[in-house]
Design a protein around this motif. Sequence first.
Motif, mmCIF file in Angstrom:
data_model
loop_
_atom_site.group_PDB
_atom_site.id
_atom_site.type_symbol
_atom_site.label_atom_id
_atom_site.label_comp_id
_atom_site.label_asym_id
_atom_site.label_seq_id
_atom_site.Cartn_x
_atom_site.Cartn_y
_atom_site.Cartn_z
ATOM 1 N N GLY A 10 0.862 -1.185 0.000
ATOM 2 C CA GLY A 10 0.000 0.000 0.000
ATOM 3 C C GLY A 10 0.899 1.236 0.000
ATOM 4 N N PRO A 11 0.315 2.412 0.273
ATOM 5 C CA PRO A 11 1.133 3.628 0.259
ATOM 6 C C PRO A 11 2.255 3.619 1.303
ATOM 7 C CG PRO A 11 -1.111 4.078 1.018
ATOM 8 C CD PRO A 11 -1.117 2.698 0.484
ATOM 9 N N ALA A 12 2.024 2.977 2.446
ATOM 10 C CA ALA A 12 3.072 2.949 3.476
ATOM 11 C C ALA A 12 4.253 2.096 3.012
ATOM 12 C CB ALA A 12 2.503 2.412 4.789
ATOM 13 N N GLY A 13 3.956 0.884 2.517
ATOM 14 C CA GLY A 13 5.024 -0.006 2.066
ATOM 15 C C GLY A 13 5.697 0.509 0.803
ATOM 16 N N LEU A 30 7.155 -7.364 -0.226
ATOM 17 C CA LEU A 30 6.297 -8.555 -0.379
ATOM 18 C C LEU A 30 4.831 -8.133 -0.267
ATOM 19 C CD1 LEU A 30 8.274 -10.947 1.998
ATOM 20 C CD2 LEU A 30 8.232 -11.041 -0.515
ATOM 21 N N GLU A 31 4.024 -8.523 -1.230
ATOM 22 C CA GLU A 31 2.590 -8.184 -1.216
ATOM 23 C C GLU A 31 1.779 -9.444 -1.494
ATOM 24 O OE1 GLU A 31 0.298 -5.596 -0.671
ATOM 25 O OE2 GLU A 31 -1.115 -7.158 -1.265
ATOM 26 N N GLN A 32 0.769 -9.669 -0.655
ATOM 27 C CA GLN A 32 -0.004 -10.910 -0.811
ATOM 28 C C GLN A 32 -0.888 -10.913 -2.061
ATOM 29 O OE1 GLN A 32 -2.382 -11.242 2.739
ATOM 30 N NE2 GLN A 32 -3.689 -9.526 2.232
ATOM 31 N N ALA A 33 -1.378 -9.718 -2.462
ATOM 32 C CA ALA A 33 -2.269 -9.646 -3.634
ATOM 33 C C ALA A 33 -1.444 -9.605 -4.922
ATOM 34 C CB ALA A 33 -3.129 -8.388 -3.533
ATOM 35 N N ALA A 40 -10.321 -0.641 -1.294
ATOM 36 C CA ALA A 40 -11.519 0.167 -1.048
ATOM 37 C C ALA A 40 -11.089 1.468 -0.399
ATOM 38 C CB ALA A 40 -12.470 -0.579 -0.121
ATOM 39 N N CYS A 41 -11.311 2.584 -1.078
ATOM 40 C CA CYS A 41 -10.836 3.872 -0.550
ATOM 41 C C CYS A 41 -11.445 4.986 -1.387
ATOM 42 C CB CYS A 41 -9.305 3.926 -0.641
ATOM 43 S SG CYS A 41 -8.576 5.435 0.034
ATOM 44 N N ALA A 42 -11.722 6.136 -0.745
ATOM 45 C CA ALA A 42 -12.251 7.276 -1.488
ATOM 46 C C ALA A 42 -11.149 7.976 -2.280
ATOM 47 C CB ALA A 42 -12.902 8.254 -0.526
ATOM 48 N N ALA A 115 2.543 -12.862 -2.751
ATOM 49 C CA ALA A 115 3.472 -13.389 -1.739
ATOM 50 C C ALA A 115 2.958 -13.045 -0.343
ATOM 51 C CB ALA A 115 4.867 -12.798 -1.958
ATOM 52 N N ALA A 116 2.050 -13.875 0.177
ATOM 53 C CA ALA A 116 1.504 -13.639 1.523
ATOM 54 C C ALA A 116 2.509 -14.110 2.563
ATOM 55 C CB ALA A 116 0.187 -14.372 1.692
ATOM 56 N N VAL A 117 2.924 -13.214 3.430
ATOM 57 C CA VAL A 117 3.853 -13.582 4.503
ATOM 58 C C VAL A 117 3.100 -14.436 5.515
ATOM 59 C CG1 VAL A 117 5.217 -12.660 6.414
ATOM 60 C CG2 VAL A 117 5.330 -11.589 4.153
ATOM 61 N N THR A 118 3.638 -15.605 5.819
ATOM 62 C CA THR A 118 2.932 -16.531 6.714
ATOM 63 C C THR A 118 3.575 -16.609 8.104
ATOM 64 O OG1 THR A 118 4.160 -18.242 5.514
ATOM 65 C CG2 THR A 118 1.843 -17.999 4.971
ATOM 66 N N GLY A 149 -3.687 -6.621 8.749
ATOM 67 C CA GLY A 149 -2.447 -7.398 8.725
ATOM 68 C C GLY A 149 -2.086 -7.996 10.077
ATOM 69 N N PRO A 150 -1.394 -9.133 10.073
ATOM 70 C CA PRO A 150 -1.083 -9.822 11.327
ATOM 71 C C PRO A 150 0.268 -9.421 11.944
ATOM 72 C CG PRO A 150 -0.520 -11.236 9.458
ATOM 73 C CD PRO A 150 -1.038 -9.945 8.886
ATOM 74 N N LEU A 151 1.084 -8.640 11.220
ATOM 75 C CA LEU A 151 2.482 -8.526 11.655
ATOM 76 C C LEU A 151 2.680 -7.865 13.017
ATOM 77 C CD1 LEU A 151 3.148 -9.420 8.651
ATOM 78 C CD2 LEU A 151 5.328 -8.286 9.111
ATOM 79 N N PRO A 242 -12.425 -2.353 7.833
ATOM 80 C CA PRO A 242 -11.906 -1.743 9.068
ATOM 81 C C PRO A 242 -10.831 -0.695 8.765
ATOM 82 C CG PRO A 242 -10.882 -3.885 8.705
ATOM 83 C CD PRO A 242 -11.851 -3.691 7.584
ATOM 84 N N LEU A 243 -10.755 0.305 9.627
ATOM 85 C CA LEU A 243 -9.643 1.272 9.588
ATOM 86 C C LEU A 243 -9.043 1.317 10.986
ATOM 87 C CD1 LEU A 243 -12.188 3.185 7.976
ATOM 88 C CD2 LEU A 243 -10.046 4.190 7.317
ATOM 89 N N CYS A 244 -7.726 1.299 11.087
ATOM 90 C CA CYS A 244 -7.072 1.417 12.406
ATOM 91 C C CYS A 244 -6.783 2.879 12.660
ATOM 92 C CB CYS A 244 -5.740 0.673 12.415
ATOM 93 S SG CYS A 244 -5.927 -1.053 12.641
ATOM 94 N N THR A 271 -11.340 12.326 10.433
ATOM 95 C CA THR A 271 -11.689 12.335 9.004
ATOM 96 C C THR A 271 -11.453 11.000 8.307
ATOM 97 O OG1 THR A 271 -9.443 12.967 8.382
ATOM 98 C CG2 THR A 271 -11.003 14.770 8.803
ATOM 99 N N ALA A 272 -10.688 10.104 8.908
ATOM 100 C CA ALA A 272 -10.282 8.819 8.305
ATOM 101 C C ALA A 272 -9.204 8.994 7.252
ATOM 102 C CB ALA A 272 -11.449 8.047 7.707
ATOM 103 N N GLU A 273 -8.503 10.124 7.257
ATOM 104 C CA GLU A 273 -7.395 10.293 6.310
ATOM 105 C C GLU A 273 -6.259 9.341 6.709
ATOM 106 O OE1 GLU A 273 -5.294 14.014 6.540
ATOM 107 O OE2 GLU A 273 -4.262 13.641 4.636
ATOM 108 N N GLY A 274 -5.902 8.452 5.773
ATOM 109 C CA GLY A 274 -4.861 7.482 6.112
ATOM 110 C C GLY A 274 -3.717 7.433 5.111
ATOM 111 N N ILE A 275 -3.916 8.016 3.918
ATOM 112 C CA ILE A 275 -2.876 7.903 2.885
ATOM 113 C C ILE A 275 -1.667 8.786 3.233
ATOM 114 C CG2 ILE A 275 -2.365 8.182 0.423
ATOM 115 C CD1 ILE A 275 -5.402 7.687 -0.079
ATOM 116 N N ARG A 276 -1.956 10.023 3.646
ATOM 117 C CA ARG A 276 -0.839 10.934 3.972
ATOM 118 C C ARG A 276 0.034 10.372 5.106
ATOM 119 N NH1 ARG A 276 -1.180 16.827 6.365
ATOM 120 N NH2 ARG A 276 -3.338 16.194 6.729
#
Length: 376
Positions: A10-13, A30-33, A40-42, A115-118, A149-151, A242-244, A271-276
Amino acid sequence: MLDCIVVGAGPAGGSAAYHLARRDRQVLLLEQAQLPRQKACAGGVSPQVARWFDCDLRSVVDHGVDRLRFTWKLGDPVEAELPSEEPFWMVRRDRFDHFLVEQAANLGARIEDGAAVTAVSAEGDGWLVTVGDRAYRSRTLIAADGARGPLAQWLGFPSQKRRYAQACELDVPLPARPDSTAHFEFGLVRNGYIWVFPKSDGYSIGIGTFRGNDATDFRGLLETYLAGFGVSADLDRIVPHPLCVWDGSQPLHRGSALLVGEAASLTDPFTAEGIRPALLSGMRAAEAIDRAIAGDRNALAGYSRTIQQEWGDSMAWAKRISSVFYRVPNLGYQIGIKRPTAPQRMAQILVGELDYSDIATRVIRRLTTGFLPGMR
Ligand SMILES: Cc1cc2nc3c(=O)[nH]c(=O)nc-3n(C[C@H](O)[C@H](O)[C@H](O)COP(=O)(O)OP(=O)(O)OC[C@H]3O[C@@H](n4cnc5c(N)ncnc54)[C@H](O)[C@@H]3O)c2cc1C
């Protein structure tokens, strides 16, 4: 051995991988998708983020917003022009996130999708990261695996401080490009709002709740809103995500592992702003890891402090405003949004020109005195 493994594209990784590769660090993302992946995001992003990257993020901006329109139960509208020279960005997350990953790859980052990290485990001075029957070794690790994510849990970060909001989003195609107004409706949803954001070929429409765990009839509320707004959509497709959201300061480093983005619960609780914050934390994590590998023993602890100063301090105020505003939202709307200067301030916060701390004391005083009989 790799310098760093980043889990989640995602934007963080993407930001972390980009900034590590830019510093010639050996990084594996590594990205699972399968990439590019849907999210899902505005897709509303402050143009402020452009200054954190050498690449041209503007090339993946889909539309711009220069006007905000707020309503209460579809009426009582308030409108404001955005004060900044550059419009607030509207992005498509599949394109935006993938662009960043491609830029990181161009700088030398290795990318593996599907590549889903297990599992992750400490091994010597570094980490052993398992993807099915494959294993990778690195000196440091960045958990950018988002709200689901589980990490964080696997790495032993305290899980009790995770506070969840939830939101649904759907794209509604239109025959013509909509104008550049973003709509926010506060009266219909308890503890949250409905939004309509313009995209180049339609609207992103959604609904979110930020306080409490009550079951919300997202579908019914959107049906009511869309009938009033004059748009029809197939609401069978909506699912809550969900949003954390930020819920207090906590260490974001543990050994040589760092949390970034939603895995670090950095999303704005108002506001749920999470990308920045995802882009910011990815960049700061990369800088810290670069310094740690160069021998700075305090660099990773410094990352937790930097995020607290550059984002958490403002989020502490956002949390207070959110709790007062959403407790009695009709009063919040009258006192917080309908003041002549309020939409402008809100707009300045969204584009990153103002911090919550710049306005919070006054806003909270107005909201709390508004609750007291005789004080309005
Ligand atoms: C409906 C909705 C609307 C939103 N609208 C906005 C908005 O307009 N503006 C805004 O700023 N924010 C918005 N947000 C918030 C924003 O989408 C998130 O805060 C942001 O995506 C967080 O980025 P991230 O990189 O931390 O996590 P994510 O974007 O969630 O990326 C995490 C990645 O990690 C991967 N992953 C997870 N587990 C593993 C694993 N085990 N192995 C490998 N990969 C893994 C996932 O597949 C995913 O690709 C919205 C959120 C929702 C739900």
